[in-house]
Motif scaffolding. Structure first.
Motif, PDB file in Angstrom:
ATOM      1  N   CYS A   1       0.835  -1.207   0.000  1.00 36.46           N
ATOM      2  CA  CYS A   1       0.000   0.000   0.000  1.00 36.46           C
ATOM      3  C   CYS A   1       0.871   1.258   0.000  1.00 36.46           C
ATOM      4  CB  CYS A   1      -0.921   0.002   1.216  1.00 36.46           C
ATOM      5  SG  CYS A   1      -2.279  -1.189   1.138  1.00 36.46           S
TER       6      CYS A   1
ATOM      7  N   ALA B   1       2.110   1.725  -3.415  1.00 36.56           N
ATOM      8  CA  ALA B   1       1.033   2.294  -4.236  1.00 36.56           C
ATOM      9  C   ALA B   1       0.924   3.796  -4.004  1.00 36.56           C
ATOM     10  CB  ALA B   1      -0.291   1.603  -3.908  1.00 36.56           C
TER      11      ALA B   1
ATOM     12  N   ILE C   1       0.271  -0.251 -10.692  1.00 36.81           N
ATOM     13  CA  ILE C   1       0.201  -0.878  -9.371  1.00 36.81           C
ATOM     14  C   ILE C   1      -0.402  -2.271  -9.465  1.00 36.81           C
ATOM     15  CG2 ILE C   1      -0.808  -0.714  -7.069  1.00 36.81           C
ATOM     16  CD1 ILE C   1      -0.821   2.355  -7.478  1.00 36.81           C
TER      17      ILE C   1
ATOM     18  N   GLN D   1       1.505  -5.956  -8.755  1.00 35.61           N
ATOM     19  CA  GLN D   1       1.129  -6.630  -7.516  1.00 35.61           C
ATOM     20  C   GLN D   1       0.891  -8.113  -7.782  1.00 35.61           C
ATOM     21  OE1 GLN D   1       1.045  -5.524  -4.430  1.00 35.61           O
ATOM     22  NE2 GLN D   1       0.241  -7.411  -3.559  1.00 35.61           N
TER      23      GLN D   1
ATOM     24  N   ALA E   1      -4.238  -1.353  -4.538  1.00 35.28           N
ATOM     25  CA  ALA E   1      -4.197  -0.190  -5.417  1.00 35.28           C
ATOM     26  C   ALA E   1      -5.131   0.916  -4.917  1.00 35.28           C
ATOM     27  CB  ALA E   1      -4.571  -0.598  -6.843  1.00 35.28           C
TER      28      ALA E   1
ATOM     29  N   TRP F   1      -3.641   4.226  -2.982  1.00 38.94           N
ATOM     30  CA  TRP F   1      -3.825   5.470  -3.737  1.00 38.94           C
ATOM     31  C   TRP F   1      -4.606   6.497  -2.917  1.00 38.94           C
ATOM     32  CZ3 TRP F   1      -1.790   5.882  -8.724  1.00 38.94           C
ATOM     33  CH2 TRP F   1      -2.130   7.030  -9.450  1.00 38.94           C
TER      34      TRP F   1
END
Length: 215
Positions: A16, A19, A70, A74, A85, A89
């Motif tokens: 995360c 991301a 992303i 992943q 994602a 984000w």
């Protein structure tokens, strides 16, 4: 969201964060492109710089590219890719754009509705980015039905240009900030319902073919 979803089960904190790093890099690229190729001009009060708004909406497509990067990088289940994602984000957007005003302004003595509005916008943004990640993941699937691809692409274009369209609506029809927020909620809810329906159908199709790893 992190604690009550599958993210904590799979120790997805650092994905995360990565991301979020892609988000910051994407926004930097957008700012450079806007400043270099689409300079702003002074617009008379009450007028709309339609050309500038269209160019701004076009640059917003870079968000789709960032989310695609992303998801493609992943490793894991489809739902995990979507959550990493979307949450990563939205987390980076919250920290870079809303955290400081909320932390400083909301702690002040004088009450203001704008901080309540910022809180609502942060939650809507989280749902919005998860929906965008879901649509991009479905678009990357090889077994997606060709008949639904135009719908997915249309929803992605709507999601990427939603903020620009809301600003145009607010300028043209003089909506209040909470009026724009209400429209934002309705559009996000509608797109989310359609995207979730498509996602469930795709998962059922995968499960029927003995490929339940995306459920």
């Amino acid at each position: 969201v992190y604690k009550n979803s599958k993210l904590s089960e799979y120790s997805s904190f650092w994905p995360c964060v990565k991301a979020g790093g892609v988000y910051l890099l994407t926004q930097l690229c957008k700012m450079i492109i806007l400043a270099t190729f689409f300079p702003t001009y002074e617009v008379p009060l009450g007028k709309i710089d339609l050309h500038g708004e269209l160019m701004k909406g076009a640059v917003e497509l870079f968000d789709l590219i960032g989310l695609f990067v992303i998801i493609s990088q992943q490793i894991g289940r489809g739902d995990l890719k979507i959550l990493v994602a979307g949450v990563g984000w939205a987390m980076a957007e919250l920290i870079s754009m809303r955290l400081l005003p909320l932390w400083v302004g909301a702690r002040g003595i004088e009450f203001s509705w704008k901080y309540i509005q910022l809180s609502f916008e942060a939650n809507i943004s989280l749902a919005h980015h998860i929906i965008m990640a879901m649509l991009i993941w479905m678009w990357t699937r090889n077994n997606i039905e060709k008949s639904v691809l135009p719908l997915i692409i249309s929803l992605l274009l709507l999601c990427s240009s939603k903020q620009t369209l809301l600003e145009l609506l607010g300028t043209l029809f003089h909506f209040s900030s909470f009026g724009i927020l209400s429209i934002n909620v309705m559009v996000t809810l509608l797109v989310g319902l359609v995207a979730t329906h498509l996602y469930i159908n795709l998962c059922i199709h995968d499960n029927s073919w003995g490929n339940p790893k995306y459920l």
